[in-house]
Design a protein around this motif. Structure first.
Motif, mmCIF file in Angstrom:
data_model
loop_
_atom_site.group_PDB
_atom_site.id
_atom_site.type_symbol
_atom_site.label_atom_id
_atom_site.label_comp_id
_atom_site.label_asym_id
_atom_site.label_seq_id
_atom_site.Cartn_x
_atom_site.Cartn_y
_atom_site.Cartn_z
ATOM 1 N N GLU A 47 -17.214 56.708 -17.561
ATOM 2 C CA GLU A 47 -16.906 56.910 -18.975
ATOM 3 C C GLU A 47 -17.006 55.590 -19.742
ATOM 4 N N ARG B 46 -20.484 54.509 -20.634
ATOM 5 C CA ARG B 46 -21.096 55.191 -21.782
ATOM 6 C C ARG B 46 -20.900 54.379 -23.059
ATOM 7 N N GLN C 245 -14.801 57.934 -12.184
ATOM 8 C CA GLN C 245 -14.966 58.674 -13.437
ATOM 9 C C GLN C 245 -14.608 57.801 -14.641
ATOM 10 N N GLN D 115 -7.307 57.519 -17.649
ATOM 11 C CA GLN D 115 -8.665 58.012 -17.859
ATOM 12 C C GLN D 115 -8.892 58.405 -19.325
ATOM 13 N N SER E 42 -13.963 53.782 -24.696
ATOM 14 C CA SER E 42 -15.404 53.890 -24.545
ATOM 15 C C SER E 42 -16.044 54.462 -25.808
ATOM 16 N N TYR E 43 -15.411 55.443 -26.380
ATOM 17 C CA TYR E 43 -15.913 56.043 -27.619
ATOM 18 C C TYR E 43 -15.978 54.989 -28.729
ATOM 19 N N ALA F 169 -11.510 56.673 -21.917
ATOM 20 C CA ALA F 169 -12.483 57.478 -22.664
ATOM 21 C C ALA F 169 -12.418 57.174 -24.155
#
Length: 115
Positions: free
Chosen positions: A70, A73, A66, A5, A12-13, A9
């Motif tokens: 993420e 995004r 989740q 996860q 994704s950033y 994240a």
């Protein structure tokens, strides 16, 4: 699951940093999925007994959701395609413990090895 996860994240950033370019695309970039594979996300479709992250519906669905949220995004198209991976494998994942058919278990082993 926590490491996967966090890796998703971070990816994704990075994806979000190029959001305008990504939103203008009319194709998927295989490099995005190679990067996603590097996060360990494909292992959500492999049971723990085969070296994966799947630990049953109760333990796995929320962290998978989740991670996908993420990922969305950063790039919604990549997240949509990635969501198909655990969805397709769920038919095998949710019935493997209940099946007594040796052929079914052989098929599952082959599928999870490929993942």
């Amino acid at each position: 699951m926590d490491i996967m996860q966090k890796s998703v994240a971070a990816l994704s950033y990075r994806f979000a940093e190029s959001r305008p370019e990504r939103q203008g695309r009319r194709h998927l970039d295989p490099a995005d999925f190679a990067e996603l594979a590097g996060t360990g996300f494909p292992l959500v479709g492999v049971p723990k007994s085969s070296g994966g992250l799947w630990r049953g519906i109760e333990s796995s669905v929320r962290p998978i959701s989740q991670a996908l949220r993420e990922l969305a995004r950063g790039d919604g198209a990549v997240a949509l395609v990635a969501a198909m991976h655990p969805a397709v494998l769920s038919y095998w994942l949710t019935s493997i413990d209940d099946a007594n058919d040796v052929g079914f278990h052989t098929q599952c082993d082959e599928i999870f090895r490929e993942v």
